[in-house]
Design a protein around this motif. Structure first.
Motif, PDB file in Angstrom:
ATOM      1  N   GLN A   1       0.843  -1.200   0.000  1.00 53.69           N
ATOM      2  CA  GLN A   1       0.000   0.000   0.000  1.00 53.69           C
ATOM      3  C   GLN A   1       0.880   1.252   0.000  1.00 53.69           C
ATOM      4  N   ASP A   2       2.003   1.199   0.715  1.00 57.20           N
ATOM      5  CA  ASP A   2       2.960   2.313   0.691  1.00 57.20           C
ATOM      6  C   ASP A   2       3.569   2.474  -0.705  1.00 57.20           C
ATOM      7  N   VAL A   3       3.911   1.345  -1.342  1.00 59.37           N
ATOM      8  CA  VAL A   3       4.434   1.380  -2.709  1.00 59.37           C
ATOM      9  C   VAL A   3       3.396   2.010  -3.636  1.00 59.37           C
ATOM     10  N   GLN A   4       2.159   1.597  -3.495  1.00 58.71           N
ATOM     11  CA  GLN A   4       1.093   2.137  -4.333  1.00 58.71           C
ATOM     12  C   GLN A   4       0.976   3.649  -4.145  1.00 58.71           C
ATOM     13  N   GLY A   5       1.102   4.114  -2.921  1.00 64.43           N
ATOM     14  CA  GLY A   5       1.061   5.549  -2.667  1.00 64.43           C
ATOM     15  C   GLY A   5       2.198   6.301  -3.331  1.00 64.43           C
ATOM     16  N   ALA A   6       3.337   5.634  -3.517  1.00 62.66           N
ATOM     17  CA  ALA A   6       4.507   6.266  -4.130  1.00 62.66           C
ATOM     18  C   ALA A   6       4.498   6.195  -5.659  1.00 62.66           C
ATOM     19  N   LEU A   7       3.800   5.209  -6.240  1.00 60.89           N
ATOM     20  CA  LEU A   7       3.871   5.006  -7.693  1.00 60.89           C
ATOM     21  C   LEU A   7       2.563   5.207  -8.442  1.00 60.89           C
ATOM     22  N   ASP A   8       1.462   4.717  -7.911  1.00 61.63           N
ATOM     23  CA  ASP A   8       0.213   4.676  -8.670  1.00 61.63           C
ATOM     24  C   ASP A   8      -0.265   6.082  -9.026  1.00 61.63           C
ATOM     25  N   GLY A   9      -0.492   6.292 -10.318  1.00 60.83           N
ATOM     26  CA  GLY A   9      -0.990   7.571 -10.799  1.00 60.83           C
ATOM     27  C   GLY A   9       0.087   8.594 -11.096  1.00 60.83           C
ATOM     28  N   LEU A  10       1.348   8.215 -10.935  1.00 60.72           N
ATOM     29  CA  LEU A  10       2.425   9.143 -11.293  1.00 60.72           C
ATOM     30  C   LEU A  10       2.335   9.468 -12.776  1.00 60.72           C
ATOM     31  N   ASN A  11       2.554  10.716 -13.125  1.00 59.98           N
ATOM     32  CA  ASN A  11       2.609  11.064 -14.537  1.00 59.98           C
ATOM     33  C   ASN A  11       3.535  12.251 -14.740  1.00 59.98           C
ATOM     34  N   ALA A  12       4.152  12.262 -15.903  1.00 58.81           N
ATOM     35  CA  ALA A  12       5.063  13.337 -16.314  1.00 58.81           C
ATOM     36  C   ALA A  12       6.139  13.603 -15.265  1.00 58.81           C
ATOM     37  N   VAL A  13       6.793  12.538 -14.822  1.00 55.79           N
ATOM     38  CA  VAL A  13       7.895  12.679 -13.866  1.00 55.79           C
ATOM     39  C   VAL A  13       9.160  12.099 -14.504  1.00 55.79           C
TER      40      VAL A  13
ATOM     41  N   GLN B   1       1.857  -7.003  -6.422  1.00 59.13           N
ATOM     42  CA  GLN B   1       1.075  -6.015  -7.157  1.00 59.13           C
ATOM     43  C   GLN B   1       1.790  -5.752  -8.477  1.00 59.13           C
ATOM     44  N   ASN B   2       1.024  -5.553  -9.545  1.00 59.51           N
ATOM     45  CA  ASN B   2       1.590  -5.333 -10.874  1.00 59.51           C
ATOM     46  C   ASN B   2       1.309  -3.915 -11.346  1.00 59.51           C
ATOM     47  N   TYR B   3       2.268  -3.382 -12.096  1.00 64.73           N
ATOM     48  CA  TYR B   3       2.182  -2.009 -12.595  1.00 64.73           C
ATOM     49  C   TYR B   3       2.405  -1.951 -14.092  1.00 64.73           C
ATOM     50  N   GLU B   4       1.647  -1.072 -14.738  1.00 59.39           N
ATOM     51  CA  GLU B   4       1.851  -0.771 -16.148  1.00 59.39           C
ATOM     52  C   GLU B   4       2.472   0.611 -16.239  1.00 59.39           C
ATOM     53  N   ILE B   5       3.464   0.733 -17.097  1.00 57.84           N
ATOM     54  CA  ILE B   5       4.246   1.957 -17.189  1.00 57.84           C
ATOM     55  C   ILE B   5       4.282   2.421 -18.633  1.00 57.84           C
ATOM     56  N   MET B   6       4.225   3.722 -18.816  1.00 62.62           N
ATOM     57  CA  MET B   6       4.460   4.333 -20.131  1.00 62.62           C
ATOM     58  C   MET B   6       5.584   5.325 -19.932  1.00 62.62           C
ATOM     59  N   ARG B   7       6.664   5.142 -20.703  1.00 60.67           N
ATOM     60  CA  ARG B   7       7.843   6.001 -20.548  1.00 60.67           C
ATOM     61  C   ARG B   7       8.476   6.266 -21.905  1.00 60.67           C
TER      62      ARG B   7
END
Length: 135
Positions: free
Chosen positions: A80-92, A123-129
Motif C-alpha cells: 500500500q505504501d508502494v502504491q502511494g509512491a507510484l500509482d498515478g504518477l505522470n510526467a515525472v 502487485q503489478n504495474y503498467e508503465i508508459m515512458r
C-alpha cells in the motif's frame, strides 16, 4: 534501467533502502521484511507511421512488485505504501527518463508463503515512458 529508476523512486519515498530492504530481480533470504521489483511481460511500444522500425515513441513495460513480511498485514501495508509512491504518477523524470504514467493494475494481493513461512504479497504495474537507451 527500469528497475533502477523505480528503486530510486521508491527509496526516495522512504519505501526501503536499495540492497538492504529493497531489491531488484532477486529476493534474498534476509531480511524478513523486504520489497523486490521484477520486470514482467509488457506491452508493445507505441509507434507512428513515420517513426520506422525499432523507433517506438513510448515504451510500455510492466513490473511486478513483491513485499515479504513475517506478518501478512505487514507485507500488504508495504505494498500500500508502494502504491502511494507510484500509482498515478505522470510526467515525472527519474534518472533522466520521462515517465508518462505509472498505474497499478490491481490492489495488493496474497501471492504465497515462502519456505520460511513468511507472507508474500504482490502487485503489478503498467508503465508508459520515453524510450531509454537500455531497459
Amino acid at each position: 534501467m527500469l528497475l533502477d529508476d523505480l528503486a530510486t523512486r521508491l527509496s526516495s519515498q522512504g519505501i526501503g533502502t536499495c540492497g538492504s530492504t529493497l531489491f531488484k530481480a532477486f529476493f534474498p533470504e534476509a531480511p524478513d521484511a523486504a520489497v523486490c521489483l521484477f520486470k514482467t511481460a509488457g506491452l508493445p511500444p507505441v509507434h507512428t507511421m513515420e517513426a520506422g522500425p525499432s523507433r517506438g515513441l513510448v515504451d510500455r513495460p510492466r513490473v511486478a512488485i513483491w513485499a515479504r513480511d513475517a506478518r501478512p498485514d505487514g507485507a500488504e501495508k508495504k505494498l500500500q505504501d508502494v502504491q502511494g509512491a507510484l500509482d498515478g504518477l505522470n510526467a515525472v523524470t527519474i534518472n533522466g527518463i520521462l515517465y508518462h504514467s505509472i498505474y497499478a493494475l490491481q490492489s495488493p494481493f496474497f501471492l504465497k508463503t515462502d519456505e520460511g513461512g513468511r507472507f508474500i504479497y504482490a502487485q503489478n504495474y503498467e508503465i508508459m515512458r520515453s524510450p531509454a537507451s537500455s531497459s
